[in-house]
Design a protein around this motif. Structure first.
Motif, PDB file in Angstrom:
ATOM      1  N   GLU A  25       2.590  -7.430  20.865  1.00  0.00           N
ATOM      2  CA  GLU A  25       2.791  -6.021  21.222  1.00  0.00           C
ATOM      3  C   GLU A  25       3.842  -5.861  22.323  1.00  0.00           C
ATOM      4  O   GLU A  25       4.536  -4.856  22.382  1.00  0.00           O
ATOM      5  N   PHE A  26       3.968  -6.888  23.169  1.00  0.00           N
ATOM      6  CA  PHE A  26       4.964  -6.806  24.237  1.00  0.00           C
ATOM      7  C   PHE A  26       6.370  -6.797  23.664  1.00  0.00           C
ATOM      8  O   PHE A  26       7.218  -6.003  24.046  1.00  0.00           O
ATOM      9  N   GLN A  86       7.046  -3.468  21.985  1.00  0.00           N
ATOM     10  CA  GLN A  86       7.351  -2.413  22.954  1.00  0.00           C
ATOM     11  C   GLN A  86       8.730  -2.640  23.575  1.00  0.00           C
ATOM     12  O   GLN A  86       9.480  -1.704  23.815  1.00  0.00           O
ATOM     13  N   PHE A  87       9.046  -3.910  23.777  1.00  0.00           N
ATOM     14  CA  PHE A  87      10.361  -4.250  24.327  1.00  0.00           C
ATOM     15  C   PHE A  87      11.469  -3.739  23.407  1.00  0.00           C
ATOM     16  O   PHE A  87      12.440  -3.121  23.866  1.00  0.00           O
ATOM     17  N   GLU A 133      11.710   0.131  23.661  1.00  0.00           N
ATOM     18  CA  GLU A 133      12.285   0.586  24.921  1.00  0.00           C
ATOM     19  C   GLU A 133      13.735   0.164  25.071  1.00  0.00           C
ATOM     20  O   GLU A 133      14.580   0.940  25.516  1.00  0.00           O
ATOM     21  N   PHE A 157      23.199   2.541  35.573  1.00  0.00           N
ATOM     22  CA  PHE A 157      22.687   1.450  36.407  1.00  0.00           C
ATOM     23  C   PHE A 157      21.199   1.242  36.151  1.00  0.00           C
ATOM     24  O   PHE A 157      20.739   0.129  35.914  1.00  0.00           O
ATOM     25  N   ARG A 158      20.454   2.345  36.142  1.00  0.00           N
ATOM     26  CA  ARG A 158      19.019   2.247  35.958  1.00  0.00           C
ATOM     27  C   ARG A 158      18.668   1.659  34.594  1.00  0.00           C
ATOM     28  O   ARG A 158      17.763   0.867  34.465  1.00  0.00           O
ATOM     29  N   HIS A 187      19.191  -1.948  34.686  1.00  0.00           N
ATOM     30  CA  HIS A 187      18.152  -2.510  35.532  1.00  0.00           C
ATOM     31  C   HIS A 187      16.823  -2.631  34.768  1.00  0.00           C
ATOM     32  O   HIS A 187      16.162  -3.668  34.798  1.00  0.00           O
ATOM     33  N   THR A 188      16.480  -1.566  34.047  1.00  0.00           N
ATOM     34  CA  THR A 188      15.222  -1.590  33.301  1.00  0.00           C
ATOM     35  C   THR A 188      15.312  -2.577  32.137  1.00  0.00           C
ATOM     36  O   THR A 188      14.330  -3.234  31.792  1.00  0.00           O
ATOM     37  N   LYS A 204      16.956  -5.307  32.247  1.00  0.00           N
ATOM     38  CA  LYS A 204      16.748  -6.605  32.883  1.00  0.00           C
ATOM     39  C   LYS A 204      15.261  -6.843  33.114  1.00  0.00           C
ATOM     40  O   LYS A 204      14.747  -7.927  32.804  1.00  0.00           O
ATOM     41  N   GLY A 248      12.723  -5.525  31.552  1.00  0.00           N
ATOM     42  CA  GLY A 248      12.037  -5.742  30.282  1.00  0.00           C
ATOM     43  C   GLY A 248      12.262  -7.145  29.757  1.00  0.00           C
ATOM     44  O   GLY A 248      11.341  -7.816  29.292  1.00  0.00           O
ATOM     45  N   ILE A 271      10.071  -9.463  31.477  1.00  0.00           N
ATOM     46  CA  ILE A 271       8.665  -9.400  31.062  1.00  0.00           C
ATOM     47  C   ILE A 271       8.437 -10.197  29.780  1.00  0.00           C
ATOM     48  O   ILE A 271       7.435 -10.886  29.648  1.00  0.00           O
ATOM     49  N   VAL A 272       9.387 -10.127  28.837  1.00  0.00           N
ATOM     50  CA  VAL A 272       9.186 -10.865  27.588  1.00  0.00           C
ATOM     51  C   VAL A 272       9.784 -12.274  27.657  1.00  0.00           C
ATOM     52  O   VAL A 272       9.914 -12.953  26.641  1.00  0.00           O
ATOM     53  N   GLU A 323      24.534  -5.146  35.930  1.00  0.00           N
ATOM     54  CA  GLU A 323      23.936  -4.358  37.001  1.00  0.00           C
ATOM     55  C   GLU A 323      24.721  -4.560  38.311  1.00  0.00           C
ATOM     56  O   GLU A 323      24.964  -3.605  39.057  1.00  0.00           O
TER      57      GLU A 323
END
Lengths: 625, 127
Positions: A3-4, A7-8, A11, A40-41, A44-45, A47, A49, A52-53, A66
């Motif tokens: 599921e990760f 979701q990755f 997103e 930038f954001r 960053h997000t 990165k 994500g 996380i995976v 970034e």
């Protein structure tokens, strides 16, 4: 896929979209703080994500982007089209990674080289903008190669510096250089560099590593000048993704819809019986059935639309393939890709890869001339191959166009005779068009040399066969001296087959309607015997005639009445099938043959009829062969 | 002690990652998620969480803005601000608000330390 990761994907695609929009807005208005912060954001997000995976390579590349945007935010660097371009390239790479994850369900195995190259490009940009002008080579190469060269030269410069941190510098320069060469498809050089890293580390002496990077660079420069190839991909439109559905659930829906169609056919049958029996409800039943029929057709279309995929999955490997072939053949070729967002049924997408590969190889190998030939023909040194896809109504068109030499009908004529594939007098009278069509014949290749790349003559017949197996057609257009276009016309979905039913030998058969040219009645006396075979003349054309019942093994029934003939044409073959009776038209879901029937080549598949009986659908091509 | 924790991050993936670690450490806790500052402040009123984990990098009001507003509502609530960029400025601002700074991606030991400290603080406050 866990599921990760799912979701990755969701997103990350949204973030790529957002970053793309923000970067483009920033390019239009470099002072737009909101776009700058937004992009930038997003990086960053992305990165975060990737972290996380556990996708370290992507996190690394995102961090580099970034950093660049962060210096812009601080006001240390202006917004330039180049900078925006690098960030967009970075997002393209992310999309490729995401596609790979979506296909395989796993993180891409070899993303390090790509990530390093992206990071190196940002680093080179940072160095260049700080006045330490990158030594850009004058090779006129594709930007990525040019940057790779600049980065490699920087590494050599870095290695020449004496002082502390030598071990780290050797290791990082070696890793980066090896990755760059791997990325450029030059695996031998990458291996050599990797080998010299340990040598240099052992002696704490940079000579070995610096020399192997230099010599790899020289070989690269030799190679790059004749084949400066940059795949020009049209940037995909931002995808609007709203929902992700498990493929199995879609399959379940498709199969339920199939059963619904069968049930609907049964109701159609009952409606017909009711009318024959003068049932007072007959008209009402027939009316309602028509409505149901329309609704189910709509449902089926909608369901099949769920099972579509973009061409991108098939197309994206070709940039790399053409680049590699171009190097091994030393023919500079530019590949353009259009319509990679065109969708088609999953089954089509999955089976398209091989035939397309054959065609592209043929274009590279036989179509595109050598540099010398192109020069003497006054053509641009770099050949172009276009790979395109587009939707045309119920069809998906995929085409490969090259600007090579085209196909010479006279050479085909010669080859056919030389190889005893046909008699000289038969070939002599053929039109150029018919001759060119012989390219689809097994055993024919007009290439003077047999090459590793496309072999001898295996290919176009196999291409035609696999495209026709998908219910498609192959067209070939060629202009002598200026190139060829191979076009696949594929159905958008592979489920529905329109058939016409006929009766022969007391049995009902389906004939795919796209093979049916017309139905005619032929007076018995106009049927001529040609040896053991029969033929008739239709509008001055002699057409071979097959008794469908006999061909399939039933006894011949003598009759004096007119023959009912279905004139069918497929794969360039034309013939008449004599049947006892013509039936109706219907849309069926064709199932492949299973069990004891699976060995019968004349039967393409089966479908369940309204009355529960099984309709055998004929493979017209096999019958006419 | 079964507590309620507020997790604020605009990325669902990041919230899932926090939830996974939390599930292992404190399976009986109640988790409240918010995707932005407005949702976070609404949750503050509706769910009265005992502690909060806030992502710094969010569109609109960032994690430090939210932390400052929470501080105004609940002067002693334990909070952690998380960010992938370990910048001194962000760390200092977090500390000034009495929040802990944690690095992204969030690791289990880092979150465990924060939670243990938060539980001690809440227990001391209750006693």
């Amino acid at each position: 896929m866990n599921e990760f990761l799912e979701q990755f994907l969701v997103e990350a695609r949204e973030l790529v979209e957002q970053a793309t929009a923000d970067l483009l807005a920033l390019e239009r208005e470099p002072d737009d703080r909101a776009s700058l912060d937004g992009s930038f954001r997003a990086f960053h997000t992305l990165k975060g994500g990737a972290g996380i995976v556990d996708f370290a390579a992507m996190a690394h590349a995102m961090h580099a982007a970034e950093d660049v945007l962060s210096t812009v935010r601080k006001g240390d660097r202006p917004v330039t089209p180049d900078m925006i371009g690098e960030c967009l390239t970075c997002l393209d790479q992310v999309v490729q990674w995401l596609d790979a994850i979506e296909d395989s369900g796993e993180l891409p195995g070899e993303a390090d080289a790509e990530a390093d190259l992206l990071a190196a490009r940002f680093a080179a940009r940072a160095a260049a903008s700080e006045g330490a002008k990158a030594n850009s080579p004058v090779l006129g190469t594709a930007p990525s190669s040019a940057t790779a060269l600049a980065v490699l030269q920087e590494q050599i410069a870095l290695l020449a510096v004496r002082g502390e941190g030598l071990e780290g510098r050797i290791a990082s320069a070696g890793r980066l250089a090896a990755n760059i060469f791997r990325h450029l498809g030059r695996f031998d050089d990458a291996e050599r560099i990797a080998g010299s890293v340990s040598e240099s580390l052992a002696g704490l002496d940079t000579t070995s590593i610096a020399r192997s990077i230099e010599s790899a660079l020289e070989r690269l420069a030799d190679k790059l000048s004749p084949s400066q190839i940059a795949p020009v991909a049209v940037r995909p439109d931002p995808l609007s993704r709203t929902l992700r559905i498990n493929a199995e659930r879609v399959e379940a829906l498709v199969s339920l819809t199939g059963e619904l169609t069968v049930a609907n056919n049964a109701i159609g049958h009952i409606a017909m019986l009711a009318q024959e029996g003068d049932n007072p409800l007959a008209a009402g039943i027939a009316d309602e059935h028509r409505k149901l029929d329309r609704l189910i057709a709509g449902l089926q279309r909608a369901v099949l639309e769920l099972r579509v995929l973009p061409m991108r999955g098939v197309f994206q490997r070709f940039s790399r393939l053409v680049r590699e072939m171009s190097e091994s053949l030393t023919k500079p070729v530019r590949l353009t890709i259009e319509g990679e967002d065109t969708h088609a049924d999953k089954a089509i997408i999955e089976m398209l890869s091989d035939p397309l590969l054959h065609v592209v190889r043929n274009a590279m190998d036989h179509g595109v001339e050598t540099c010398a030939e192109r020069a003497s023909a006054g053509k641009p040194a770099i050949a172009t191959i276009h790979l395109r896809a587009r939707r045309e109504g119920e069809h998906v068109v995929v085409e490969v166009e090259d600007d090579g030499r085209g196909i010479d009908p006279n050479r085909i004529r010669k080859t056919v005779v030389e190889r005893n594939l046909a008699a000289a007098d038969a070939v002599a009278g053929m039109s150029d068009e018919a001759l060119v069509d012989l390219i689809f014949m097994p055993g024919l290749s007009t290439a003077t040399d047999v090459t590793d790349l496309s072999g001898r003559g295996v290919g176009m017949d196999a291409v035609r066969a696999s495209v026709e197996r998908l219910g498609g057609r192959v067209q070939l257009e060629t202009r002598l001296g200026s190139g060829s276009t191979v076009r696949f016309l594929l159905p958008f979905s592979v489920m529905m087959t329109e058939v016409m039913t006929v009766e022969a030998g007391g049995q009902l058969f389906g004939i795919p309607l796209d093979a049916v040219v017309e139905t005619v009645r032929i007076p018995r006396e106009e049927i001529r015997s040609v040896g053991h075979a029969h033929a008739f003349v239709l509008r001055n054309r002699t057409i071979p005639l097959l008794g469908l019942g006999q061909t399939l093994g039933w006894a011949k029934v003598e009759s004096d009445s007119d023959a009912t003939v279905v004139v069918a044409s497929t794969g360039g073959l034309l013939g008449g099938l004599e049947v006892d009776k013509l039936g109706s038209r219907m849309d069926v879901m064709l199932k492949p043959l299973e069990g004891i029937l699976s060995g019968i080549p004349e039967i393409a598949g089966t479908t369940v009829l309204g009355d529960g009986g099984v309709l055998l659908v004929l493979d017209v091509k096999e019958l006419l062969r | 002690m079964a507590l309620t924790i507020l997790v604020v991050d605009d990325s669902k993936l990041a919230r899932m990652a926090v939830a996974k670690v939390l599930g292992g450490l404190c399976p009986d806790w109640t988790r409240v998620e918010a995707a932005n500052a407005d949702e976070a402040l609404a949750a503050m009123h509706e769910k009265t969480p005992d502690l909060a984990v806030l992502d710094f990098n969010m569109p609109g009001r960032d994690g430090l803005d939210v932390a400052a507003q929470i501080r105004g509502l609940r002067p002693s609530m334990p909070m952690a601000v998380i960010s992938a960029n370990h910048q001194k400025e962000i760390v200092d601002r977090a500390h000034a608000l009495g929040a802990v700074f944690l690095s992204k991606p969030l690791t289990e030991p880092a979150l465990r330390d924060f939670l243990a400290g938060a539980v001690r603080q809440i227990e001391a406050g209750a006693a």
